[in-house]
Design an enzyme around this catalytic site. Structure first.
Site, mmCIF file in Angstrom:
data_model
loop_
_atom_site.group_PDB
_atom_site.id
_atom_site.type_symbol
_atom_site.label_atom_id
_atom_site.label_comp_id
_atom_site.label_asym_id
_atom_site.label_seq_id
_atom_site.Cartn_x
_atom_site.Cartn_y
_atom_site.Cartn_z
ATOM 1 C CG ASP A 233 -1.982 0.917 1.331
ATOM 2 O OD1 ASP A 233 -1.658 2.260 0.799
ATOM 3 O OD2 ASP A 233 -2.788 0.685 1.722
ATOM 4 C CG HIS A 252 -6.769 11.309 -11.735
ATOM 5 N ND1 HIS A 252 -5.864 10.538 -12.570
ATOM 6 C CD2 HIS A 252 -8.184 10.725 -11.674
ATOM 7 C CE1 HIS A 252 -6.470 9.756 -13.011
ATOM 8 N NE2 HIS A 252 -7.688 9.464 -12.351
#
Ligand code: SAM
Length: 344
Positions: A233, A252
């Protein structure tokens, strides 16, 4: 100039009909009509209807719509694929966008039907679309079951395949021997990089659920030893060491706070002289072009699209300087920056 108001404005006709055209493309792809016509050549609407197990009248109207949209050719022998369909719409071509089209149909279309609510509330309507609340788009929604995960990965892979060459060749990256593509998904960009730079070793870093599935996207033709897969992660775990880090279509998606966490972490592990390559659609300074990126913002996720100067500021704030931006003319642009050499 005075508008001729006795004619229906063509631009508005296009906008009013746009959703019908999108859905005609989506349904034809879902029924695999382009695959069928590629395999069999020209076919009548009756034969297509029988093969895809749909009504004759409905199939005929759909085929005519596709011909009107330039996706099919219609002759007295029947319907056949236009060149565009053979290149991009069949599911097994090198540049197939089939899985991305299904993603648009299955995920984005339902999301955009809730646009009014999304605008009123100022939040994404993922909970309406996916039937549950969650915070992390990937772990809570896209990867909630194997089928959805496979489809999302295929969708990302199909976009990456038609953009990776332009992204990988936007700058001369030959000075970097070790590269880590964070959120690298199926590895499409990694394999493209190793085609261009035979000396480069690329680690694809993504969530465990994705990395388990990534080997099925490995290209058969290539020397794949240069690409390795690593799971973790990127907000919580240690990042693999590399001279160049890549964030392709990652920034984004996330809110400012998460981006700050990720870029601070990257800045800390990057040695001076190492670099960060960001691949995103770069907005113009007015924030209204390209249209597709502005429309994409309406998904109302916590993240946002940015202009070139906004990316530059963001990167400089986290110690990445010498920012260079390349507008590729493809779907995705590229921003290269270097870890600041400390003066202390
Ligand atoms: N980089 C690919 C591309 O350009 O086609 C995939 C972009 S996709 C929009 C975002 C990727 O980030 C997905 O592969 C997703 O699994 C990955 N991702 C999301 N959260 C992550 C996390 N916390 N750690 C690592 N990867 C993550």
């Amino acid at each position: 100039v005075k508008e001729n108001t006795t004619q229906f404005p063509p631009k508005l006709v296009q906008l009013l009909d746009g959703f019908k055209a999108s859905k005609a493309l989506f349904v034809s792809s879902k029924l695999k009509i382009f695959d069928l016509l590629k395999e069999k050549g020209a076919m009548t609407s009756v034969d297509v209807a029988n093969q895809v197990k749909a009504s004759t009248c409905g199939t005929e109207r759909l085929l005519d719509a596709c011909a009107a949209l330039g996706l099919l050719d219609k002759t007295h022998q029947g319907y056949s694929n236009a060149d565009l369909a053979n290149l991009y719409l069949v599911s097994d071509s090198e540049s197939s966008l089939h899985d991305f089209i299904l993603h648009c149909n299955d995920r984005l279309w339902p999301l955009y039907t809730h646009l009014e609510l999304a605008v009123k509330e100022g939040t994404s309507q993922n909970h309406c679309t996916f039937g549950k609340k969650g915070e992390d788009l990937f772990q809570d929604f896209y990867y909630q079951n194997t089928e959805m995960k496979q489809r999302f990965m295929s969708a990302m892979h199909s976009i990456a395949k038609v953009t990776a060459r332009d992204v990988a060749s936007a700058f001369d990256l030959s000075q970097f021997r070790t590269v880590c593509d964070l959120g690298g998904c199926t590895g499409a960009l990694a394999y493209e990089l190793t085609e261009i730079y035979p000396e480069m070793k690329v680690t694809v870093f993504d969530l465990p659920a994705v990395i388990t599935n990534a080997p099925s996207f490995r290209p058969s033709r290539q020397n794949t030893a240069q690409v390795s897969l690593s799971s973790g992660d990127f907000f919580k775990d240690n990042l693999p060491e590399a001279e160049l880090y890549i964030l392709s279509r990652v920034l984004h998606d996330w809110c400012e706070e998460k981006i700050h966490t990720l870029l601070s972490k990257l800045s800390a592990v990057c040695k001076p002289g190492s670099a960060l390559l960001v691949a995103e659609t770069v907005l113009d300074e007015k924030q209204i072009r390209p249209v597709r990126a502005v429309l994409q913002s309406l998904t109302m996720t916590e993240g946002k699209q940015r202009s070139g100067s906004e990316y530059q500021q963001l990167l400089e704030k986290h110690g990445f300087t010498s920012v260079q931006i390349k507008i590729t003319g493809n779907l995705i642009d590229v921003i290269l920056s270097f870890k600041e050499v400390s003066t202390h």
